[in-house]
Design an enzyme around this catalytic site. Structure first.
Site, PDB file in Angstrom:
ATOM      1  N   ASP A  51       0.842  -1.205   0.000  1.00 26.55           N
ATOM      2  CA  ASP A  51       0.000   0.000   0.000  1.00 26.55           C
ATOM      3  C   ASP A  51       0.877   1.254   0.000  1.00 26.55           C
ATOM      4  O   ASP A  51       0.365   2.378  -0.049  1.00 26.55           O
ATOM      5  CB  ASP A  51      -1.009  -0.008   1.156  1.00 26.55           C
ATOM      6  CG  ASP A  51      -0.362  -0.069   2.522  1.00 26.55           C
ATOM      7  OD1 ASP A  51       0.879  -0.169   2.597  1.00 26.55           O
ATOM      8  OD2 ASP A  51      -1.094  -0.017   3.520  1.00 26.55           O
ATOM      9  N   SER A  52       2.214   1.063  -0.005  1.00 22.01           N
ATOM     10  CA  SER A  52       3.129   2.187  -0.262  1.00 22.01           C
ATOM     11  C   SER A  52       2.874   2.754  -1.655  1.00 22.01           C
ATOM     12  O   SER A  52       3.372   3.841  -1.971  1.00 22.01           O
ATOM     13  CB  SER A  52       4.587   1.740  -0.116  1.00 22.01           C
ATOM     14  OG  SER A  52       4.835   0.573  -0.871  1.00 22.01           O
ATOM     15  N   ASP A  90      -1.051  -6.064  -0.088  1.00 25.46           N
ATOM     16  CA  ASP A  90      -1.443  -5.404   1.161  1.00 25.46           C
ATOM     17  C   ASP A  90      -2.943  -5.182   1.186  1.00 25.46           C
ATOM     18  O   ASP A  90      -3.514  -4.648   0.222  1.00 25.46           O
ATOM     19  CB  ASP A  90      -0.777  -4.018   1.261  1.00 25.46           C
ATOM     20  CG  ASP A  90       0.457  -4.031   2.136  1.00 25.46           C
ATOM     21  OD1 ASP A  90       0.579  -4.910   3.012  1.00 25.46           O
ATOM     22  OD2 ASP A  90       1.309  -3.144   1.938  1.00 25.46           O
ATOM     23  N   LYS A 120      -1.281  -9.305   2.991  1.00 22.38           N
ATOM     24  CA  LYS A 120      -0.534  -8.833   4.168  1.00 22.38           C
ATOM     25  C   LYS A 120      -1.404  -7.853   4.950  1.00 22.38           C
ATOM     26  O   LYS A 120      -2.099  -7.031   4.350  1.00 22.38           O
ATOM     27  CB  LYS A 120       0.783  -8.165   3.759  1.00 22.38           C
ATOM     28  CG  LYS A 120       1.568  -7.587   4.945  1.00 22.38           C
ATOM     29  CD  LYS A 120       3.011  -7.276   4.597  1.00 22.38           C
ATOM     30  CE  LYS A 120       3.237  -5.965   3.908  1.00 22.38           C
ATOM     31  NZ  LYS A 120       2.756  -4.772   4.653  1.00 22.38           N
ATOM     32  N   GLU A 122      -1.447  -5.357   8.750  1.00 18.71           N
ATOM     33  CA  GLU A 122      -0.622  -4.722   9.779  1.00 18.71           C
ATOM     34  C   GLU A 122      -1.282  -4.833  11.148  1.00 18.71           C
ATOM     35  O   GLU A 122      -2.468  -4.521  11.290  1.00 18.71           O
ATOM     36  CB  GLU A 122      -0.417  -3.231   9.447  1.00 18.71           C
ATOM     37  CG  GLU A 122       0.359  -2.992   8.161  1.00 18.71           C
ATOM     38  CD  GLU A 122       0.576  -1.509   7.874  1.00 18.71           C
ATOM     39  OE1 GLU A 122       0.260  -0.655   8.738  1.00 18.71           O
ATOM     40  OE2 GLU A 122       1.066  -1.208   6.776  1.00 18.71           O
ATOM     41  N   GLU A 189       9.175  -4.065  10.606  1.00 16.76           N
ATOM     42  CA  GLU A 189       9.654  -2.804  10.036  1.00 16.76           C
ATOM     43  C   GLU A 189      10.247  -1.893  11.107  1.00 16.76           C
ATOM     44  O   GLU A 189       9.622  -1.636  12.149  1.00 16.76           O
ATOM     45  CB  GLU A 189       8.485  -2.100   9.313  1.00 16.76           C
ATOM     46  CG  GLU A 189       8.883  -0.779   8.692  1.00 16.76           C
ATOM     47  CD  GLU A 189       7.885  -0.250   7.671  1.00 16.76           C
ATOM     48  OE1 GLU A 189       6.928  -0.965   7.303  1.00 16.76           O
ATOM     49  OE2 GLU A 189       8.076   0.901   7.229  1.00 16.76           O
TER      50      GLU A 189
HETATM   51  O1  KIV Z   1       3.609  -1.123   1.628  1.00 18.61           O
HETATM   52  C1  KIV Z   1       4.796  -1.500   1.662  1.00 18.61           C
HETATM   53  O2  KIV Z   1       5.603  -1.212   0.769  1.00 18.61           O
HETATM   54  C2  KIV Z   1       5.224  -2.285   2.805  1.00 18.61           C
HETATM   55  C3  KIV Z   1       6.695  -2.569   2.942  1.00 18.61           C
HETATM   56  C4  KIV Z   1       7.401  -1.365   3.408  1.00 18.61           C
HETATM   57  C5  KIV Z   1       6.951  -3.736   3.801  1.00 18.61           C
HETATM   58  O3  KIV Z   1       4.431  -2.663   3.606  1.00 18.61           O
END
Ligand code: KIV
Length: 271
Positions: A51-52, A90, A120, A122, A189
């Site tokens: 989600d980056s 994510d 994924k 969090e 992280e």
């Molecule tokens: O969204 C992302 O890129 C991440 C990584 C930094 C692990 O969660």
């Protein structure tokens, strides 16, 4: 499944074997077809559709605004490109916290529409219900602890997490809970290397770090950061493997000059 309809070679079982054999896992982000194809060709083990993308692709300050539709679009583009790596997507902010029924229906939607391999999420104990429910639907889940950017408004800063003993102990308890809930891997992280190693030593599942030291089972970086496309972000853990920002700037400046000088297109470049 891969582009040729064969199973991808990196599976949850293969990742477990890699940890058992001491073989480090390499993971990078990708959000588009062309980049995913190149990093698959390079031999990456896992592609994270992170989600980056909210920051890197869309220019948001945090990861919170990205929607499930936007994540599915990025994931579909990546899945179309890859043959070998596992594709992990994510779950965006607001799609799994606090309501496990909503979590599983969003998880199923991403798996169906993007044909991803895993998801994924969090967080630790606060989201364990959702993790259990998603896994009970047969969906592999990767956890993410330490600095969890979806909680940035709770933390207030992007500083190193788990430096104090109490927070480190809570992180270790959460890591154990996620493994017990059935997560197949865990991202840590921006935490002290010593805490990263402790978690990797305790857990049987692979632990993949970003700013979590060298004692974990693998590493992940944001592709745009490690290629030097992004410039404003320079944490200690980021090793830049290229300066693509400079290269791209130079190439575009050369193109503009050639157009202005009437040098492009030349005789061979026209019909
Ligand atoms: O969204 C992302 O890129 C991440 C990584 C930094 C692990 O969660």
């Amino acid at each position: 499944m891969s582009v040729e309809g064969k199973k991808r070679i990196i599976t949850t079982q293969r990742l477990l074997e890699m940890k058992q054999n001491g073989e480090k896992i390499a993971m990078l982000t990708a959000y588009d077809y062309t980049s995913a194809k190149i990093i698959d060709q390079a031999g990456i083990d896992i592609i994270l559709v992170g989600d980056s993308a909210a920051n890197v692709m869309a220019g948001h300050e945090t990861t919170l605004p990205i929607t499930i539709e936007q994540m599915i679009y990025h994931a579909q583009s990546v899945v179309r490109a890859v043959k070998n790596p596992m594709v992990v997507v994510d779950m965006p902010f607001g799609t799994y916290q606090g309501n496990s029924k909503l979590a599983v229906s969003n998880a199923i939607r991403i798996m169906k529409e993007a044909e991803a391999d895993a998801l994924k999420v969090e967080g630790g104990s606060e989201i364990i219900e959702s993790v259990l429910t998603i896994i009970s639907a047969g969906i592999p889940v990767m956890g993410h602890l330490g600095l969890t950017p979806q909680s940035i408004h709770k933390f207030g800063t992007y500083n190193v997490r788990a430096k104090e003993e109490a927070e480190a102990n809570k992180l270790i308890e959460d890591a154990i809970s996620l493994e017990q809930a059935g997560c197949f891997a865990l991202v840590l992280e921006k935490i002290p290397a010593e805490v990263g190693k402790r978690v990797a030593d305790i857990l049987k599942i692979p632990v993949i770090g970003i700013g979590a030291g060298n004692g974990v089972d693998g590493q992940v970086l944001v592709m745009h950061d490690m290629l030097g496309l992004t410039q404003e972000f320079s944490p200690r853990f980021l090793r830049r493997y290229h300066d693509l920002h400079r290269e791209m700037l130079k190439a575009v400046q050369n193109y503009i000059k050639d157009v202005k000088d009437k040098d492009f297109p030349n005789d061979q470049e026209q019909y």
